[in-house]
Scaffold this active site. Structure first.
Site, mmCIF file in Angstrom:
data_model
loop_
_atom_site.group_PDB
_atom_site.id
_atom_site.type_symbol
_atom_site.label_atom_id
_atom_site.label_comp_id
_atom_site.label_asym_id
_atom_site.label_seq_id
_atom_site.Cartn_x
_atom_site.Cartn_y
_atom_site.Cartn_z
ATOM 1 N N GLU A 80 -16.238 -25.139 12.195
ATOM 2 C CA GLU A 80 -17.521 -25.664 12.946
ATOM 3 C C GLU A 80 -17.679 -24.427 14.071
ATOM 4 O OE1 GLU A 80 -16.464 -29.603 14.055
ATOM 5 O OE2 GLU A 80 -16.473 -30.083 11.815
ATOM 6 N N LYS A 110 -13.109 -33.561 18.278
ATOM 7 C CA LYS A 110 -14.454 -33.152 18.378
ATOM 8 C C LYS A 110 -15.219 -33.846 19.451
ATOM 9 C CE LYS A 110 -13.956 -32.468 13.402
ATOM 10 N NZ LYS A 110 -14.600 -32.194 12.155
ATOM 11 N N HIS A 139 -11.685 -22.851 13.935
ATOM 12 C CA HIS A 139 -12.527 -23.989 13.393
ATOM 13 C C HIS A 139 -13.607 -23.925 12.685
ATOM 14 C CE1 HIS A 139 -13.713 -27.988 12.422
ATOM 15 N NE2 HIS A 139 -12.461 -28.339 12.519
ATOM 16 N N SER A 153 -11.234 -34.360 5.597
ATOM 17 C CA SER A 153 -11.208 -35.719 5.187
ATOM 18 C C SER A 153 -9.801 -36.323 4.699
ATOM 19 C CB SER A 153 -12.160 -35.593 3.686
ATOM 20 O OG SER A 153 -13.260 -35.236 3.915
ATOM 21 N N GLU A 178 -8.229 -25.357 5.977
ATOM 22 C CA GLU A 178 -9.473 -26.345 5.816
ATOM 23 C C GLU A 178 -10.581 -25.946 5.128
ATOM 24 O OE1 GLU A 178 -9.199 -29.059 9.300
ATOM 25 O OE2 GLU A 178 -10.302 -27.352 10.275
ATOM 26 N N ASN A 195 -8.072 -34.057 15.848
ATOM 27 C CA ASN A 195 -9.277 -33.469 16.345
ATOM 28 C C ASN A 195 -10.121 -34.268 16.688
ATOM 29 O OD1 ASN A 195 -11.268 -31.575 17.242
ATOM 30 N ND2 ASN A 195 -11.404 -30.597 15.093
ATOM 31 N N GLY A 197 -15.265 -33.392 7.245
ATOM 32 C CA GLY A 197 -16.122 -34.414 7.513
ATOM 33 C C GLY A 197 -17.122 -35.059 6.310
HETATM 34 P P1 PGA Z 1 -12.407 -34.266 9.037
HETATM 35 O O1 PGA Z 1 -12.144 -33.205 10.246
HETATM 36 O O2 PGA Z 1 -10.848 -34.931 9.233
HETATM 37 O O3 PGA Z 1 -13.357 -35.278 9.778
HETATM 38 O O4 PGA Z 1 -12.915 -33.917 7.711
HETATM 39 C C1 PGA Z 1 -11.135 -32.208 9.836
HETATM 40 C C2 PGA Z 1 -11.467 -30.962 10.881
HETATM 41 O O5 PGA Z 1 -12.527 -30.877 11.320
HETATM 42 O O6 PGA Z 1 -10.198 -30.542 11.315
#
Ligand code: PGA
Length: 251
Positions: A97, A11, A95, A212, A167, A9, A173
């Site tokens: 976010e 982003k 997601h 992460s 998640e 992903n 993140g």
């Molecule tokens: P990250 O993001 O690996 O940077 O923690 C995971 C995601 O948002 O799917």
């Protein structure tokens, strides 16, 4: 058999030229039959690059977001139908976010999942609790609510038509992943729930862990019995790291 699925992903990262360079590098690393399904989620501006560069390759791609309505007065939005028209095969739905920054609620996520399936896209449905909810013993209640809402009225013709990504919000993140045993416990609960909801087929749905994940810890998650892959943000921006993570799924 559940074929592992590892997804990148991106982003809001990468220009067209950077996307092109990434795909070329990744294609040079990945063999014709990698034994693991790889899916890349570029930004909307680079989807056409994925369509062009990944054609005929073992790497699938999809959109990070799309609006459930097929068309209409939704300035700035791109529809599920438009994404499918480009050749995408996957769509990230729910997601954290999108839920937390853009205020997408369970009903909107459900509409997106439905629209994705109708258009022939495979939704990667993200679910997960906040730290406060976990500390308050609410993790499963929250995840179950997200699953029931997003999958209400959905029929599942085959297990490959749906992927769930667990998640935990606080792990995304932050560099601080969930404890593998907590991720396994949640994935097992999700699998049971899918079995109750969809029968035997439901139990074969692939479940990813996200939050992460990096080359150094991928094996800790990908070796767990109920985790079939990873949804990777930050570490997936580097094709070498992404491929290293994907290889951890091969055991
Ligand atoms: P990250 O993001 O690996 O940077 O923690 C995971 C995601 O948002 O799917």
């Amino acid at each position: 058999m559940r074929i592992p699925i590892v997804a990148a992903n991106w982003k809001m990262h990468k220009t067209v030229a950077e996307a092109e360079a990434y795909f070329r590098k990744l294609l040079a690393l990945v063999p014709k039959s990698p034994g693991v399904e790889l899916v890349v989620f570029p930004s909307a501006t680079a989807l056409h690059v994925a369509a062009r560069e990944l054609e005929g390759s073992p790497i699938a791609w999809g959109a990070q977001n799309a609006h459930p309505e097929p068309q209409g007065a939704f300035t700035g939005e791109v529809s599920v139908v438009q994404i499918t028209d480009l050749g995408a095969s996957y769509l990230i739905c729910g997601h954290s976010e999108r839920r937390h920054i853009f205020g997408e609620d369970d009903a909107f996520v459900a509409a997106k999942v439905k629209a994705a399936l109708k258009a022939g896209l495979i939704p990667i449905l993200c679910v997960g609790e906040t730290l406060e909810q976990r500390e308050g013993g609410q993790a499963w209640t929250v995840v179950e609510r997200q699953l029931s809402a997003a999958l209400s009225g959905i029929e599942l013709p085959t297990p490959e038509k749906l992927v769930i990504a667990y998640e935990p919000v606080w792990a995304i993140g932050t560099g601080v992943p969930a404890r593998p045993q907590d991720a396994q416990e949640m994935a097992a609960q999700i699998r049971n729930w899918l079995g109750d909801r969809f029968g035997e087929l439901g139990k074969q749905v692939r479940i990813q862990y996200g939050g992460s994940v990096k080359p150094e810890n991928a094996q800790d998650f990908l070796a767990l019995p109920d985790i079939d892959g990873a949804l990777v943000g930050g570490a997936s921006l580097d094709p070498e790291k992404f491929w290293t993570i994907a290889q951890a799924a091969l055991g």
